[in-house]
Design an enzyme around this catalytic site. Structure first.
Site, mmCIF file in Angstrom:
data_model
loop_
_atom_site.group_PDB
_atom_site.id
_atom_site.type_symbol
_atom_site.label_atom_id
_atom_site.label_comp_id
_atom_site.label_asym_id
_atom_site.label_seq_id
_atom_site.Cartn_x
_atom_site.Cartn_y
_atom_site.Cartn_z
ATOM 1 N N ASP A 18 -21.153 -1.894 7.124
ATOM 2 C CA ASP A 18 -21.734 -1.950 5.774
ATOM 3 C C ASP A 18 -23.261 -1.900 5.777
ATOM 4 O O ASP A 18 -23.911 -2.442 4.875
ATOM 5 C CB ASP A 18 -21.283 -3.230 5.047
ATOM 6 C CG ASP A 18 -19.794 -3.472 5.106
ATOM 7 O OD1 ASP A 18 -19.035 -2.496 5.120
ATOM 8 O OD2 ASP A 18 -19.376 -4.648 5.155
ATOM 9 N N GLU A 220 -15.688 1.241 -3.753
ATOM 10 C CA GLU A 220 -16.553 0.097 -3.458
ATOM 11 C C GLU A 220 -17.854 0.607 -2.849
ATOM 12 O O GLU A 220 -18.126 1.796 -2.828
ATOM 13 C CB GLU A 220 -15.855 -0.867 -2.485
ATOM 14 C CG GLU A 220 -15.506 -0.244 -1.155
ATOM 15 C CD GLU A 220 -14.742 -1.184 -0.228
ATOM 16 O OE1 GLU A 220 -14.529 -2.341 -0.596
ATOM 17 O OE2 GLU A 220 -14.359 -0.736 0.870
#
Length: 478
Positions: A18, A220
């Protein structure tokens, strides 16, 4: 003297998914969540930071732990209180603000620090002007915050989570953001909502059909960037394996689908479909950044037969007329060119890995190894002498290394561990360049003459035979 840069670009024992890259004062800082090697869930470790000088993307420095879950009022540890994907910005006051969320609480928290990678301190939770905490009024689940400070000093926050097929109980009692990504404008205090939530036009699964978003709907990983005066919203699609982007002239509306930046299965490259993925896929998350006139995408790959041991990778992007071309996965991501055709290389820098049966989508349960090779390591979590390697390199297992400057290679060797009865074939693209007999047990190095054509080449190593050896490294000899 600069070193060569590889993918993954951090040490083999580090698991940072991420990653959001940002440049502050001549250094690139990486802010991501933090997986525990062989953990039982996502993001179980505290936030750490790595950085590198903008003129040497091989020289990554560990900045230490910057924030611990116990500093947050909701951070009591445990699998359900994992610290998921964060983002950081420099506020109008010159301080640095860390936006993050814990578990499925549905709230966005903020921590602050005077330096990019110092010890952040809890500041508060994003709230409405009347003091009500964002996420407590029945809004869709607040998830994966992306924060962006525009050229005029205005501050924007982006969130969203699009699993419209998930029951509410799996989302902590919240609902998914059915209309795609959400945006907010914040006050200069970095906490108070000035405008929003608004849906910015990046469509979710229920509304993507028949639009350019179809097959690439928002799921997302919200991240906002600005290139050439235009806004680029970067996100992970419903397919999970890819980072996509959308563009607009306004930070909170009108976003139109732009394309795919990268897939961690190289799906989409040369028209490749999901069923022909050349890597073991899972979710990915990251962003794009310009560094010294070049553009890069930061993302992560999957290891260890499940989704809980993810590693940071990066690739250079081609950018022309406001459009990005999808990057293919490489072993030389931040190197600025092909790797040298000599020296010893760890097998773990393979950019593609697959079996004679193809690949799998990694889930939350660890897959049985079967005929499938996989990345794993010796040692425990964050044990710096733990070495990563390719395990179960059995018949038909293939590891691809892209790219090498192959001129002048005369010999190639492979180091295997465990029982093997066969050969390792080495290809330059589709041309067989070496066939290495590998007959032994235990730790052994096997070599053979190399007869390639030279030039910039993809090298492909394929095991043919019996046994389940570990593939540790290979050496190219001039």
């Amino acid at each position: 003297m600069k070193k060569q840069a590889f993918n993954p670009y951090l040490p083999s024992w580090e698991y940072i998914p991420d990653a959001e890259p940002h440049i502050f004062d001549g250094r690139v800082y990486i802010y991501g969540s933090h997986d525990k090697f062989d953990g039982i869930s996502f993001c179980l470790n505290d936030y750490v930071c790595w950085s590198a000088p903008v003129d040497d993307l091989s020289d990554w420095r560990f900045e230490g732990v910057i924030y611990c879950r116990k500093q947050d009022p909701d951070g009591k540890g445990g699998m359900m209180n994992a610290m998921f994907a964060p983002d950081v910005c420099r506020g109008p006051d010159g301080r640095y603000y860390l936006y993050y969320f814990i578990g499925y609480k549905g709230k966005i928290s903020v921590a602050v620090c005077d330096t990019p990678a110092g010890k952040y301190e809890f500041l508060g939770q994003v709230k409405y002007a009347d003091g009500t905490i964002l996420g407590t009024k029945g809004e869709p689940l607040q998830f994966d915050p992306g924060v962006f400070v525009d050229d005029d000093g205005k501050i924007y926050l982006y969130t969203g989570f699009g699993p419209v097929n998930y029951p509410s109980i799996l989302l902590g009692g919240h609902k998914a953001s059915e209309h795609g990504a959400m945006g907010f404008e914040l006050e200069p205090d970095m906490l108070t909502i000035k405008q929003g939530p608004v849906y910015i036009g990046v469509k979710g699964k229920k509304e993507g059909a028949g639009t350019p978003y179809e097959g690439h709907e928002f799921f997302e990983a919200s991240s906002m960037r600005k290139f050439g005066g235009r806004y680029y919203f970067i996100y992970s699609s419903f397919e999970g394996h890819e980072l996509c982007y959308a563009t607009s002239d306004d930070p909170l509306s009108g976003f139109e689908f732009g394309g795919t930046l990268v897939s961690n299965g190289d799906i989409g490259i040369d028209g490749r479909k999901k069923e022909n993925a050349v890597n073991y896929t899972g979710n990915t998350h990251g962003s794009a950044i310009e560094i010294n006139g070049k553009y890069y995408v930061f993302y992560h790959r999957q290891t260890n037969r499940h989704q809980f041991s993810r590693q940071a990778c990066a690739e250079e992007l081609k950018f022309e007329n406001g459009k990005f071309e999808q990057a293919e996965m490489t072993s030389c991501g931040l190197n600025g060119g092909p790797l040298k055709g000599e020296g010893n290389y760890e097998a773990r820098i393979a950019c593609n890995l697959y079996s004679r049966k193809g690949t799998r989508w990694y889930g939350v349960l660890k897959h049985l190894r079967g005929a499938h090779p996989y990345f794993t390591q010796t040692g425990k979590d964050r044990e710096e002498n733990g070495d990563q390697y390719i395990a179960n390199f059995c018949d038909g297992a293939t590891a691809v290394y892209r790219y090498f400057a192959a001129d002048g290679i005369k010999e190639v060797s492979v180091t295997l561990r465990g029982k093997s009865r066969g050969v390792v074939e080495v290809y330059e693209g589709e041309k067989l360049a070496a066939c290495i007999p590998a007959e032994g047990n235990g730790l052994a190095t096997y070599a053979a003459p190399y007869a390639g054509e030279g030039g910039v080449q993809e090298l492909r190593f394929v095991f043919r035979g019996k046994g389940h050896p570990d593939f540790l490294s290979f050496t190219l000899i001039q």
